[in-house]
Write a protein that holds these residues in place. Structure first.
Motif, PDB file in Angstrom:
ATOM      1  N   LYS A   1       0.951  -1.372  -0.259  1.00  9.67           N
ATOM      2  CA  LYS A   1       0.086   0.006   0.182  1.00  9.67           C
ATOM      3  C   LYS A   1       0.756   1.127   0.057  1.00  9.67           C
ATOM      4  O   LYS A   1       1.763   1.293   0.773  1.00  9.67           O
TER       5      LYS A   1
ATOM      6  N   LEU B   1      -0.083   5.085   0.105  1.00  9.60           N
ATOM      7  CA  LEU B   1      -0.902   6.368   0.077  1.00  9.60           C
ATOM      8  C   LEU B   1      -0.154   7.568  -0.237  1.00  9.60           C
ATOM      9  O   LEU B   1       0.865   7.554  -0.135  1.00  9.60           O
TER      10      LEU B   1
ATOM     11  N   ASP C   1       1.146   1.739   5.278  1.00 16.27           N
ATOM     12  CA  ASP C   1       0.754   2.303   4.144  1.00 16.27           C
ATOM     13  C   ASP C   1       1.774   3.383   3.511  1.00 16.27           C
ATOM     14  O   ASP C   1       1.501   4.197   2.550  1.00 16.27           O
TER      15      ASP C   1
ATOM     16  N   ILE D   1      -7.773  10.636   7.756  1.00 13.80           N
ATOM     17  CA  ILE D   1      -7.966   9.436   6.827  1.00 13.80           C
ATOM     18  C   ILE D   1      -8.511   8.089   7.471  1.00 13.80           C
ATOM     19  O   ILE D   1      -8.934   7.330   6.982  1.00 13.80           O
TER      20      ILE D   1
ATOM     21  N   GLN E   1     -10.400  11.999   4.215  1.00 12.17           N
ATOM     22  CA  GLN E   1      -9.519  12.544   3.230  1.00 12.17           C
ATOM     23  C   GLN E   1      -8.606  13.627   3.604  1.00 12.17           C
ATOM     24  O   GLN E   1      -9.026  14.321   4.452  1.00 12.17           O
TER      25      GLN E   1
ATOM     26  N   GLY F   1      -5.271   8.612  -2.984  1.00 15.55           N
ATOM     27  CA  GLY F   1      -5.583   7.050  -2.933  1.00 15.55           C
ATOM     28  C   GLY F   1      -4.362   6.010  -2.849  1.00 15.55           C
ATOM     29  O   GLY F   1      -3.365   6.708  -2.199  1.00 15.55           O
ATOM     30  N   ASP F   2      -4.465   5.120  -2.811  1.00 18.32           N
ATOM     31  CA  ASP F   2      -3.437   4.057  -2.819  1.00 18.32           C
ATOM     32  C   ASP F   2      -2.604   3.924  -4.290  1.00 18.32           C
ATOM     33  O   ASP F   2      -3.197   3.268  -5.186  1.00 18.32           O
TER      34      ASP F   2
ATOM     35  N   SER G   1      -6.520   1.353  -8.469  1.00 18.19           N
ATOM     36  CA  SER G   1      -7.185   2.273  -7.784  1.00 18.19           C
ATOM     37  C   SER G   1      -7.403   3.618  -8.592  1.00 18.19           C
ATOM     38  O   SER G   1      -6.771   3.540  -9.661  1.00 18.19           O
TER      39      SER G   1
END
Ligand code: SF4
Ligand code: SF4
Lengths: 310, 246
Positions: free
Chosen positions: B12, B14, B106, B150, B161, B176-177, B183
């Protein structure tokens, strides 16, 4: 980069202290410097004073000095952490060296002195690598930076050692070392300056903004009208002509004069040797302060691409 | 720990995608960022001399404006700059205390303000100027990707967000990812040719910048407009025109 006085003083003073400790530990067993415990103790105290004053000064640079002990934890990845560990570890043989001298244990003194020399070299290397590993600053991320730190620490340490040796009546050996190290340092600095003057930038305003495909990129509106931490810390620029005159001061005052004074001391000797070598040591240290200041002032950081486009 | 977490496939990541085509340089993202983060995870964000000349402070997002290209092909581009949450950032590895770290789960790059000694080395190591020292507290501060929004279950889901993304009036910011090729942000990057900043430094930024779209080529040559009824001065001819065009 902003030449913060605490860091300029730290790297110069500690560098000279470690240089002195290095040569003392290495040359004493070889008989190149006076063999008396008194001589070694004077040098050792001087070295530890310079090292400690430098380290304290570097702590004053921190936002949170009381948490400084936390800096010993990340030696796996961080040169700053490694420097901290090496600096503290080097105190052990250095103090052991002094204790062995006082206790009249020459064998142990030699061993501890050699270990302290190794510690001194490792610590200076770590300090240098803090700077040499910073990719956004091309004048520091340069192959001559780390050798330069070592050589200059060795040179200034030798200038101090020669001054103290002259007090003990030994001139020739240390003074000839000054000449060799000084000439090597002078050549290295000249080569370094020539290379950074001609070097390519690490990045451009075009690559920093990803807008190069449109054409040349020029800053139009700044994001803020007043200064900020980034501009104060990394936006420092020195005028080319000031840099040129400071370089001359370093070359003449910091290298040429101490080399000539060392020559004078070896050739004339007698009563001239001590004042010549003492003055040479002071000039070398003062010259290196200017050199270290310039090392910061001439360094440029990629963040200025966003603000000034260069 | 300031060693970087190992990157595993499908990790992940982010991050933000910033559209340089639609950004109008209004500073709303920077302002909302300052507002939210003054009281969040990194708060307070200090201001020095806030009410006099020389007012300045710590901001995580700075919006520059540039001119790119020459003459008729030149254009003004507004350019928000903040932490890119790089995959291999030296700002993490240089930290002597472990205060600067990259999250395994993340990829967000954070500073632990309880152990930072304020040495400033991480700010030197960041090519992008994404870190600013809090000179009141003596610790380093930076974009947290609004870690306190988030994952915040006390606010409505649609608001989970980053503050800058929510506030952008032209929808120039997307969150987003970027580790997931399926995504929305990854698709956007693929469709628009998202760019890295200073890729030559090797920090592998996660945030991407969408290039301004190409302008349509030179506007069509102007055409003389057909006269309208009111352009005909003579009333008889005007009547005839009306009848004939019916
Ligand atoms: S943008 Fe700067 S602060 Fe952010 S992760 Fe990359 S190197 Fe670190
Ligand atoms: S300022 Fe803080 S976070 Fe940055 S390198 Fe130093 S200790 Fe680490």
């Amino acid at each position: 980069m902003n030449p913060a006085p605490s860091i300029v003083f730290f790297t110069t003073a500690s560098g000279a202290g470690y240089g002195l400790l290095f040569w003392l530990g290495l040359l004493r067993p070889l008989g190149i410097v006076p063999a008396t415990p008194a001589f070694a103790l004077v040098c050792l105290v001087l070295a530890l004073l310079l090292i400690t004053a430098g380290l304290v000064s570097s702590m004053l640079h921190l936002g949170n000095p009381t948490r400084a002990w936390r800096a010993f934890s990340q030696w796996r990845s961080s040169w700053l952490s490694r420097e901290g560990v090496a600096a503290v570890v080097t105190y052990v043989p250095a103090i052991g060296f002094g204790a062995a001298l006082l206790a009249d244990l020459p064998g142990l003194a030699t061993l501890a002195g050699l270990l302290a020399a190794v510690g001194a070299a490792v610590t200076v290397w770590c300090t240098a690598m803090i700077y040499a590993s910073l990719k956004p600053i091309r004048q520091w991320h340069h192959p001559l930076v780390a050798p330069g730190y070592l050589l200059l620490a060795g040179y200034s340490g030798m200038a101090l050692l020669a001054g103290v040796s002259a007090l003990g009546g030994v001139v020739g050996g240390p003074a000839s070392f000054i000449i060799t190290l000084g000439l090597a340092a002078l050549v290295l600095k000249l080569a370094y300056w020539r290379m950074i003057d001609g070097g390519d930038p690490v990045a451009t305003a075009e690559s920093a903004t990803s807008l190069g495909f449109i054409g040349k990129v020029r800053p139009l509106d700044p994001p803020h009208t007043e200064s900020n931490y980034l501009l104060r810390e990394m936006g420092f620029r020195i005028a080319r002509k000031h840099a040129a005159s400071l370089r001359t001061i370093v070359l003449v005052g910091g290298f040429a004069a101490p080399i000539l004074l060392a020559l004078l001391a070896t050739q004339i000797g007698g009563g001239v040797a001590l004042p010549a070598l003492a003055l040479g040591a002071l000039l070398a240290l003062a010259g290196l302060l200017v050199e270290r200041w310039l090392m910061f002032a001439e360094a440029t950081h990629t963040v200025t691409l966003y603000y000034s486009g260069r | 720990m300031t060693c970087l977490p190992e990157i595993t496939p499908g990790q992940k990541k982010l991050g933000l995608v910033i559209d340089l085509d639609t950004c109008v340089g209004c500073q709303a993202c920077a302002t909302n960022c300052k507002e939210w983060n003054s009281s969040g995870h990194s708060g307070p964000l200090p201001d020095l001399k806030p009410y006099s000349a020389g007012a300045e402070g710590v901001w995580f997002n700075r919006v520059h404006s540039y001119e790119a290209g020459e003459g008729a092909d030149g254009r003004t581009v507004h350019f928000p700059r903040s932490c890119l949450h790089c995959e291999t950032p030296d700002c993490v590895t240089v930290c002597p205390t472990g205060a600067s770290y990259k999250r395994i789960e993340d990829g967000i790059v954070l500073v632990d303000h309880d152990i930072c000694i304020g040495c400033g080395l991480c700010a030197w190591a960041c090519p992008y100027g994404a870190r600013e020292m809090d000179e009141d507290e003596g610790v380093m501060k930076k974009c947290t990707l609004c870690i306190d929004r988030i994952y915040n279950e006390t606010i409505p889901e649609a608001q989970r967000q980053p503050a800058c993304v929510l506030t952008c009036p032209t929808n120039a910011r997307h969150f987003g990812d970027l580790g997931d090729p399926e995504s929305d942000v990854s698709k956007l990057v693929a469709a628009r040719g998202g760019q890295d900043l200073m890729p030559e430094l090797g920090y592998k930024p996660v945030n991407k910048y969408l290039p301004p779209r190409k302008r349509s080529s030179a506007a069509a040559t102007p055409q003389e407009a057909v006269p309208t009824a009111m352009d005909i001065k003579n009333p008889l001819l005007r009547w005839m025109d009306k009848v004939l065009t019916r």
